[in-house]
Scaffold this motif. Sequence first.
Motif, mmCIF file in Angstrom:
data_model
loop_
_atom_site.group_PDB
_atom_site.id
_atom_site.type_symbol
_atom_site.label_atom_id
_atom_site.label_comp_id
_atom_site.label_asym_id
_atom_site.label_seq_id
_atom_site.Cartn_x
_atom_site.Cartn_y
_atom_site.Cartn_z
ATOM 1 N N GLU A 197 0.282 -19.497 6.083
ATOM 2 C CA GLU A 197 -0.158 -19.679 7.546
ATOM 3 C C GLU A 197 0.375 -18.679 8.356
ATOM 4 O OE1 GLU A 197 -0.481 -23.562 5.424
ATOM 5 O OE2 GLU A 197 0.991 -22.033 5.479
ATOM 6 N N ARG A 198 1.565 -18.279 7.949
ATOM 7 C CA ARG A 198 2.209 -17.086 9.075
ATOM 8 C C ARG A 198 1.662 -15.743 9.012
ATOM 9 N NH1 ARG A 198 8.723 -18.801 8.734
ATOM 10 N NH2 ARG A 198 8.397 -20.934 9.634
ATOM 11 N N ILE A 199 0.990 -15.344 7.727
ATOM 12 C CA ILE A 199 0.449 -14.063 7.869
ATOM 13 C C ILE A 199 -1.063 -14.191 7.792
ATOM 14 C CG2 ILE A 199 2.190 -12.975 6.626
ATOM 15 C CD1 ILE A 199 1.093 -13.552 3.958
ATOM 16 N N LYS A 200 -1.645 -15.281 8.008
ATOM 17 C CA LYS A 200 -3.212 -15.418 8.060
ATOM 18 C C LYS A 200 -3.811 -14.944 9.281
ATOM 19 C CE LYS A 200 -6.401 -19.283 7.391
ATOM 20 N NZ LYS A 200 -6.728 -20.846 7.171
ATOM 21 N N LEU A 201 -3.573 -13.718 9.666
ATOM 22 C CA LEU A 201 -4.083 -13.157 10.905
ATOM 23 C C LEU A 201 -5.281 -12.026 10.728
ATOM 24 C CD1 LEU A 201 -0.749 -12.159 12.329
ATOM 25 C CD2 LEU A 201 -1.919 -14.179 12.916
ATOM 26 N N GLY A 202 -5.773 -12.431 9.494
ATOM 27 C CA GLY A 202 -7.181 -11.766 9.074
ATOM 28 C C GLY A 202 -6.730 -11.053 7.704
ATOM 29 N N PRO A 203 -7.732 -10.635 7.176
ATOM 30 C CA PRO A 203 -7.539 -10.134 5.645
ATOM 31 C C PRO A 203 -6.924 -8.944 5.692
ATOM 32 C CG PRO A 203 -9.812 -9.941 6.319
ATOM 33 C CD PRO A 203 -9.325 -11.131 7.363
ATOM 34 N N GLU A 204 -7.150 -8.072 6.535
ATOM 35 C CA GLU A 204 -6.349 -6.821 6.654
ATOM 36 C C GLU A 204 -4.698 -6.883 6.699
ATOM 37 O OE1 GLU A 204 -6.713 -2.148 8.617
ATOM 38 O OE2 GLU A 204 -7.937 -3.911 9.338
ATOM 39 N N THR A 205 -4.427 -7.733 7.655
ATOM 40 C CA THR A 205 -2.992 -8.129 7.907
ATOM 41 C C THR A 205 -2.665 -8.517 6.649
ATOM 42 O OG1 THR A 205 -3.304 -8.298 10.170
ATOM 43 C CG2 THR A 205 -1.257 -9.177 9.281
ATOM 44 N N TYR A 206 -3.177 -9.475 5.795
ATOM 45 C CA TYR A 206 -2.742 -10.201 4.640
ATOM 46 C C TYR A 206 -2.695 -9.192 3.788
ATOM 47 C CZ TYR A 206 -2.493 -14.032 1.278
ATOM 48 O OH TYR A 206 -2.330 -14.948 0.632
ATOM 49 N N LEU A 207 -3.539 -8.302 3.487
ATOM 50 C CA LEU A 207 -3.559 -7.259 2.320
ATOM 51 C C LEU A 207 -2.450 -6.356 2.674
ATOM 52 C CD1 LEU A 207 -4.457 -5.791 0.054
ATOM 53 C CD2 LEU A 207 -5.975 -4.473 1.486
ATOM 54 N N SER A 209 0.408 -6.700 4.443
ATOM 55 C CA SER A 209 1.804 -7.280 4.260
ATOM 56 C C SER A 209 2.144 -7.316 2.921
ATOM 57 C CB SER A 209 1.645 -8.749 4.800
ATOM 58 O OG SER A 209 1.269 -8.883 6.280
ATOM 59 N N PHE A 210 1.268 -7.689 2.082
ATOM 60 C CA PHE A 210 1.390 -7.793 0.568
ATOM 61 C C PHE A 210 1.658 -6.314 0.067
ATOM 62 C CE2 PHE A 210 -0.156 -7.241 -3.733
ATOM 63 C CZ PHE A 210 0.425 -8.254 -4.312
ATOM 64 N N LEU A 211 0.880 -5.344 0.423
ATOM 65 C CA LEU A 211 1.248 -3.799 0.045
ATOM 66 C C LEU A 211 2.707 -3.718 0.160
ATOM 67 C CD1 LEU A 211 -1.963 -2.457 0.521
ATOM 68 C CD2 LEU A 211 -0.885 -2.820 -1.505
ATOM 69 N N ARG A 212 2.967 -3.821 1.552
ATOM 70 C CA ARG A 212 4.500 -3.581 1.932
ATOM 71 C C ARG A 212 5.636 -4.472 1.363
ATOM 72 N NH1 ARG A 212 2.089 -3.945 7.079
ATOM 73 N NH2 ARG A 212 1.416 -1.825 8.183
ATOM 74 N N ASP A 213 5.325 -5.474 1.033
ATOM 75 C CA ASP A 213 6.162 -6.549 0.198
ATOM 76 C C ASP A 213 6.342 -5.889 -1.040
ATOM 77 O OD1 ASP A 213 6.654 -8.423 2.041
ATOM 78 O OD2 ASP A 213 5.071 -9.756 1.152
ATOM 79 N N ILE A 214 5.522 -5.075 -1.707
ATOM 80 C CA ILE A 214 5.791 -4.531 -3.087
ATOM 81 C C ILE A 214 6.300 -3.109 -3.012
ATOM 82 C CG2 ILE A 214 4.044 -6.114 -4.430
ATOM 83 C CD1 ILE A 214 2.046 -4.300 -4.557
ATOM 84 N N GLY A 215 6.570 -2.580 -1.706
ATOM 85 C CA GLY A 215 6.823 -1.318 -1.533
ATOM 86 C C GLY A 215 5.894 -0.303 -1.605
ATOM 87 N N LEU A 216 4.907 -0.546 -1.311
ATOM 88 C CA LEU A 216 3.709 0.688 -1.250
ATOM 89 C C LEU A 216 3.206 0.915 0.236
ATOM 90 C CD1 LEU A 216 1.232 -0.620 -4.132
ATOM 91 C CD2 LEU A 216 3.262 0.786 -4.145
ATOM 92 N N ASP A 217 2.774 2.226 0.183
ATOM 93 C CA ASP A 217 2.438 2.734 1.693
ATOM 94 C C ASP A 217 1.126 2.211 1.815
ATOM 95 O OD1 ASP A 217 1.596 3.823 3.885
ATOM 96 O OD2 ASP A 217 1.593 5.959 2.904
ATOM 97 N N PRO A 218 0.783 1.330 2.568
ATOM 98 C CA PRO A 218 -0.707 0.601 2.705
ATOM 99 C C PRO A 218 -1.699 1.510 3.387
ATOM 100 C CG PRO A 218 0.763 -0.232 4.457
ATOM 101 C CD PRO A 218 1.429 0.698 3.721
ATOM 102 N N LYS A 219 -1.388 2.837 3.939
ATOM 103 C CA LYS A 219 -2.218 3.555 4.760
ATOM 104 C C LYS A 219 -3.477 3.797 3.977
ATOM 105 C CE LYS A 219 1.277 5.389 7.980
ATOM 106 N NZ LYS A 219 2.016 6.744 8.263
ATOM 107 N N PRO A 220 -3.237 4.329 2.698
ATOM 108 C CA PRO A 220 -4.594 4.704 1.913
ATOM 109 C C PRO A 220 -5.455 3.858 1.477
ATOM 110 C CG PRO A 220 -2.443 5.802 1.069
ATOM 111 C CD PRO A 220 -2.208 4.391 2.018
ATOM 112 N N PHE A 221 -5.207 2.453 1.586
ATOM 113 C CA PHE A 221 -5.798 1.484 1.116
ATOM 114 C C PHE A 221 -6.981 1.201 1.812
ATOM 115 C CE2 PHE A 221 -2.158 1.388 -1.474
ATOM 116 C CZ PHE A 221 -2.323 0.846 -2.544
ATOM 117 N N VAL A 222 -8.282 0.755 1.545
ATOM 118 C CA VAL A 222 -9.064 0.410 2.110
ATOM 119 C C VAL A 222 -9.680 -1.044 1.997
ATOM 120 C CG1 VAL A 222 -12.161 0.716 2.623
ATOM 121 C CG2 VAL A 222 -10.469 2.883 2.165
ATOM 122 N N LEU A 223 -9.828 -1.835 3.243
ATOM 123 C CA LEU A 223 -9.988 -3.257 2.916
ATOM 124 C C LEU A 223 -11.469 -3.400 2.798
ATOM 125 C CD1 LEU A 223 -9.157 -6.320 3.315
ATOM 126 C CD2 LEU A 223 -9.972 -5.946 5.677
#
Length: 300
Positions: A197-207, A209-223
């Motif tokens: 519920e705390r990261i349910k701010l939309g699919p892009e934020t969710y994705l 947040s997940f990528l940062r959690d696993i230590g990746l740079d989220p910038k190149p990823f396309v939602l």
Amino acid sequence: MKYVIHLGVHRTASLLLQQNLSFNREQLRAQRVFYVNAEMPKAVQRQVRMIRRRHKPGSTPQDYGAFAELNAAITSAASKAGAETVLISDENRLGPTMTQSLLWNETNPAFYPQAATNLRYAQAGLPLEDTRLLLYTRNAESYLVSLYSDAIRQNHTTLTLEQFCRSVNFNSIDFSALEQTLCALHPGLQVKSRQFERIKLGPETYLRSFLRDIGLDPKPFVLHPAAPRPQLDAMQVEALLHIMSGRQSKRGEMISALRDQVLNGAPNPLAPLVLPAWVTDSMRVTDQGRVLDAPEARSA
């Protein structure tokens, strides 16, 4: 080799993450991540079947060695691909949901009662000190309602919400206890927990947040947004229960068409599914037996 295991749990938008990770497979490869779900989908499917065979009544569970053999094949493939991290997203590693257990006619199923044992088997042969678990959790009440909504949607139960609550051990829904149980598997095991519920701010934020959690740079990823699948409302549930009561009818096509019509309708925000008061009261009782009022319960 490092290992990152995403554990849903069920009803925490795991499919959204899995689909987007698969769509961005090349970006994962570029950051030296071997995403097993996309690179070796049959291996993940086999692991799911193996976990279910440990629980499904009448099945013959596979031994520890079968899990270790499969994990060795995954590690070998990741090494050949030049990866530094193995990523698996599988909400089934904790065991079946309570609704699945009900479908198997188990009596009063609890909340992942064999999670630690399941994970030991699923991680057979992998170094737990080099493993990181991402455990996505939910508010216990919304989790219970969401499980029921999904069971109705999937035609897995004909129980009312009150009957469903009486049929499962809802007081066993304890995400903090689950996290502690997993942490106890190994002193070097890393477990990170996030509330859905705390990261349910939309699919892009969710994705991201997940990528940062696993230590990746989220910038190149396309939602790639998934089609929304909102929770059923009380009127939809009532309609589906009425339709399912006639599913023995010879007019199967008509029943199927009626179900589709109900499921394709937008939920009515004025008719939310609400847990019976005795369920919420029971969930909010502390160890001292004091019932929390609504504001306290929300902040707990």
